[in-house]
Design a protein around this motif. Structure first.
Motif, PDB file in Angstrom:
ATOM      1  N   VAL A  68      43.573 -17.557 -25.079  1.00 56.10           N
ATOM      2  CA  VAL A  68      42.219 -17.791 -24.474  1.00 56.10           C
ATOM      3  C   VAL A  68      41.772 -19.299 -24.629  1.00 56.10           C
ATOM      4  N   VAL A  69      42.390 -19.936 -25.605  1.00 56.37           N
ATOM      5  CA  VAL A  69      42.395 -21.535 -25.543  1.00 56.37           C
ATOM      6  C   VAL A  69      43.977 -21.995 -25.421  1.00 56.37           C
ATOM      7  N   PRO A  70      44.210 -22.772 -24.191  1.00 57.23           N
ATOM      8  CA  PRO A  70      45.666 -23.079 -23.947  1.00 57.23           C
ATOM      9  C   PRO A  70      45.889 -23.826 -25.259  1.00 57.23           C
ATOM     10  N   ARG A  71      47.330 -23.714 -25.523  1.00 57.96           N
ATOM     11  CA  ARG A  71      47.894 -24.514 -26.478  1.00 57.96           C
ATOM     12  C   ARG A  71      49.406 -24.821 -26.099  1.00 57.96           C
ATOM     13  N   PRO A  72      49.914 -25.986 -26.652  1.00 56.99           N
ATOM     14  CA  PRO A  72      51.129 -26.307 -26.264  1.00 56.99           C
ATOM     15  C   PRO A  72      52.303 -25.241 -26.736  1.00 56.99           C
ATOM     16  N   ARG A  73      53.173 -24.831 -25.907  1.00 59.50           N
ATOM     17  CA  ARG A  73      54.394 -24.035 -26.273  1.00 59.50           C
ATOM     18  C   ARG A  73      55.499 -24.356 -25.285  1.00 59.50           C
ATOM     19  N   TRP A  74      56.640 -23.525 -25.636  1.00 59.82           N
ATOM     20  CA  TRP A  74      57.826 -23.706 -24.726  1.00 59.82           C
ATOM     21  C   TRP A  74      57.621 -22.925 -23.383  1.00 59.82           C
ATOM     22  N   ARG A  75      57.793 -23.604 -22.448  1.00 60.36           N
ATOM     23  CA  ARG A  75      57.576 -23.104 -20.812  1.00 60.36           C
ATOM     24  C   ARG A  75      58.875 -23.289 -20.324  1.00 60.36           C
ATOM     25  N   VAL A  76      59.885 -22.751 -20.825  1.00 65.03           N
ATOM     26  CA  VAL A  76      61.239 -22.813 -20.077  1.00 65.03           C
ATOM     27  C   VAL A  76      60.972 -22.420 -18.473  1.00 65.03           C
ATOM     28  N   HIS A  77      60.156 -21.408 -18.140  1.00 62.31           N
ATOM     29  CA  HIS A  77      59.903 -21.013 -16.740  1.00 62.31           C
ATOM     30  C   HIS A  77      59.885 -22.151 -15.889  1.00 62.31           C
ATOM     31  N   LEU A  78      59.308 -23.154 -16.388  1.00 62.11           N
ATOM     32  CA  LEU A  78      58.478 -24.327 -15.499  1.00 62.11           C
ATOM     33  C   LEU A  78      59.860 -25.324 -15.098  1.00 62.11           C
ATOM     34  N   PHE A  79      60.931 -24.931 -15.850  1.00 60.29           N
ATOM     35  CA  PHE A  79      62.054 -25.912 -15.261  1.00 60.29           C
ATOM     36  C   PHE A  79      62.391 -25.594 -13.809  1.00 60.29           C
ATOM     37  N   ALA A  80      61.982 -24.476 -13.271  1.00 62.26           N
ATOM     38  CA  ALA A  80      62.189 -24.275 -11.643  1.00 62.26           C
ATOM     39  C   ALA A  80      61.506 -25.424 -10.877  1.00 62.26           C
ATOM     40  N   ASP A  81      60.476 -25.953 -11.416  1.00 65.76           N
ATOM     41  CA  ASP A  81      60.019 -27.164 -10.693  1.00 65.76           C
ATOM     42  C   ASP A  81      60.875 -28.238 -10.419  1.00 65.76           C
ATOM     43  N   ILE A  82      62.135 -28.338 -11.310  1.00 70.64           N
ATOM     44  CA  ILE A  82      62.928 -29.330 -11.198  1.00 70.64           C
ATOM     45  C   ILE A  82      63.451 -29.670 -10.069  1.00 70.64           C
ATOM     46  N   PHE A  83      63.619 -28.336  -9.325  1.00 71.23           N
ATOM     47  CA  PHE A  83      64.430 -28.407  -8.167  1.00 71.23           C
ATOM     48  C   PHE A  83      63.539 -28.741  -6.840  1.00 71.23           C
ATOM     49  N   SER A  84      62.243 -28.818  -6.949  1.00 73.23           N
ATOM     50  CA  SER A  84      61.290 -29.291  -5.882  1.00 73.23           C
ATOM     51  C   SER A  84      61.413 -30.944  -5.884  1.00 73.23           C
ATOM     52  N   SER A  85      61.942 -31.617  -6.911  1.00 71.33           N
ATOM     53  CA  SER A  85      61.877 -33.022  -6.923  1.00 71.33           C
ATOM     54  C   SER A  85      63.465 -33.662  -7.032  1.00 71.33           C
ATOM     55  N   LEU A  86      64.216 -32.539  -7.179  1.00 72.97           N
ATOM     56  CA  LEU A  86      65.592 -33.125  -7.487  1.00 72.97           C
ATOM     57  C   LEU A  86      66.311 -33.630  -6.259  1.00 72.97           C
ATOM     58  N   ASN A  87      65.928 -33.193  -5.130  1.00 74.71           N
ATOM     59  CA  ASN A  87      66.441 -33.688  -3.762  1.00 74.71           C
ATOM     60  C   ASN A  87      65.775 -34.962  -3.086  1.00 74.71           C
ATOM     61  N   GLU A  88      64.631 -35.506  -3.789  1.00 70.76           N
ATOM     62  CA  GLU A  88      63.838 -36.375  -3.216  1.00 70.76           C
ATOM     63  C   GLU A  88      64.612 -37.818  -3.172  1.00 70.76           C
ATOM     64  N   GLY A  89      64.621 -38.377  -2.061  1.00 72.17           N
ATOM     65  CA  GLY A  89      65.223 -39.470  -1.913  1.00 72.17           C
ATOM     66  C   GLY A  89      66.786 -39.494  -1.579  1.00 72.17           C
ATOM     67  N   VAL A  90      67.295 -37.958  -1.704  1.00 74.07           N
ATOM     68  CA  VAL A  90      68.795 -37.671  -1.601  1.00 74.07           C
ATOM     69  C   VAL A  90      69.174 -37.492  -0.202  1.00 74.07           C
ATOM     70  N   PRO A  91      70.075 -38.066   0.657  1.00 76.14           N
ATOM     71  CA  PRO A  91      70.614 -38.022   1.835  1.00 76.14           C
ATOM     72  C   PRO A  91      70.679 -36.222   2.139  1.00 76.14           C
ATOM     73  N   LYS A  92      70.409 -35.742   3.210  1.00 78.95           N
ATOM     74  CA  LYS A  92      70.597 -34.437   3.572  1.00 78.95           C
ATOM     75  C   LYS A  92      71.893 -33.986   3.391  1.00 78.95           C
ATOM     76  N   GLU A  93      72.916 -34.860   3.765  1.00 72.75           N
ATOM     77  CA  GLU A  93      74.348 -34.317   3.747  1.00 72.75           C
ATOM     78  C   GLU A  93      74.944 -34.468   2.418  1.00 72.75           C
ATOM     79  N   GLU A  94      73.980 -35.063   1.318  1.00 75.14           N
ATOM     80  CA  GLU A  94      74.467 -34.925  -0.263  1.00 75.14           C
ATOM     81  C   GLU A  94      73.980 -34.065  -1.097  1.00 75.14           C
ATOM     82  N   ARG A  95      72.813 -33.221  -0.582  1.00 78.62           N
ATOM     83  CA  ARG A  95      72.166 -32.356  -1.258  1.00 78.62           C
ATOM     84  C   ARG A  95      72.996 -31.211  -1.858  1.00 78.62           C
ATOM     85  N   GLN A  96      73.906 -30.523  -1.206  1.00 83.39           N
ATOM     86  CA  GLN A  96      74.500 -29.330  -1.752  1.00 83.39           C
ATOM     87  C   GLN A  96      75.454 -29.889  -2.694  1.00 83.39           C
TER      88      GLN A  96
END
Length: 268
Positions: A68-96
């Motif tokens: 009801v009132v948001p509180r800090p906790r372990w949100r392991v599922h949000l690790f998925a967002d790492i992949f949206s920024s992991l390729n930033e600045g990385v040449p396309k040929e290097e991404r795989q």
């Protein structure tokens, strides 16, 4: 290189907190890891780690816990967002290469092995899934401490319950009538999956399909989708690359393939 196992479970501190704060930290870490990879060709564990006490709740999917009132906790599922920024600045040929190296790094850690077992990103081939489940098995003991919030709201699973919920149909497809212990059944599945031929994968897929069709009321051509002759014909017609995607008999991927065939049948 696999991180040395410790009886104390630690996860990156960035995964603990309110949703907005976790997302900001995860995305920033993804950018940092990208820079590190470009500079060194490798990844290192986050500097800030937090102990996960026994019985602590880890949220593995959005909405599994409600406050009801948001509180800090372990949100392991949000690790998925790492992949949206992991390729930033990385040449396309290097991404795989980066993505493959990052998965190897993740599988050397308890948090990465857990994430890749609960929410495996594509590709979900037999070879790739065997590697992911083998990593989870290496950290099984230490990961038994927490409790896991998944698809049943406000239900806190043990690791055994969680893996049974996610993988029971896949384990039965690879090792019918296997051990009662989920851990032992998974270990046997990994052994078979790791050395599987295309025909082995075909048989596992054929075994998992009836269980998927039975529980999914959305399919409109259930009898056809359950017919072994139809399935063999469709599976044999897949390109090697497309067959590889479903070769692990992972339920989500196979359900998506069945849905595609179901739509095709509806057009004829």
């Amino acid at each position: 290189m696999t991180a040395p196992q410790s009886p104390v479970l630690e996860f990156p501190a960035m995964l603990h907190g309110l949703t907005g704060a976790v997302l900001r930290k995860v995305r920033a870490k993804g950018q940092g890891w990208a820079r590190e990879y470009l500079k060194t060709g490798a990844f290192t564990q986050p500097r800030q780690m937090l102990q996960v006490p026994p019985g602590e709740i880890l949220e593995m999917i959005s909405g599994a816990e409600f406050d009801v009132v948001p509180r800090p906790r372990w949100r392991v599922h949000l690790f998925a967002d790492i992949f949206s920024s992991l390729n930033e600045g990385v040449p396309k040929e290097e991404r795989q290469r980066l993505e493959e190296a990052f998965e190897v790094f993740c599988l050397s850690t308890p948090f990465g092995a857990l994430y890749h077992a609960v929410s495996p990103p594509p590709p979900r081939s037999a070879e790739r899934m065997a590697r992911r489940l083998a990593a989870l098995l290496r950290f099984w003991d230490v990961l038994q401490g927490p409790r896991y919030a998944y698809r049943v709201p406000d239900t806190h699973h043990t690791l055994d319950d969680l893996m049974d919920f996610i993988y029971r149909k896949t384990l039965e497809a690879w090792c019918p009538g296997g051990p009662v212990s989920v851990r032992e059944h998974m270990a046997l599945t990994v052994a078979r999956m790791s050395h599987s031929s295309r025909e082995d994968c075909m048989e596992a897929v054929l075994r998992v399909v009836p269980a998927l069709v039975e529980v999914d009321a959305e399919f409109k051509h259930r009898e056809v989708l359950s017919d072994p002759g139809f399935l063999r014909e469709r599976l044999s017609a897949l390109s090697p690359r497309d067959f590889e995607k479903i070769s692990s008999a992972y339920t989500y991927t196979m359900t998506m393939q069945l849905a595609a065939w179901d739509r095709e049948l509806g057009r004829h």
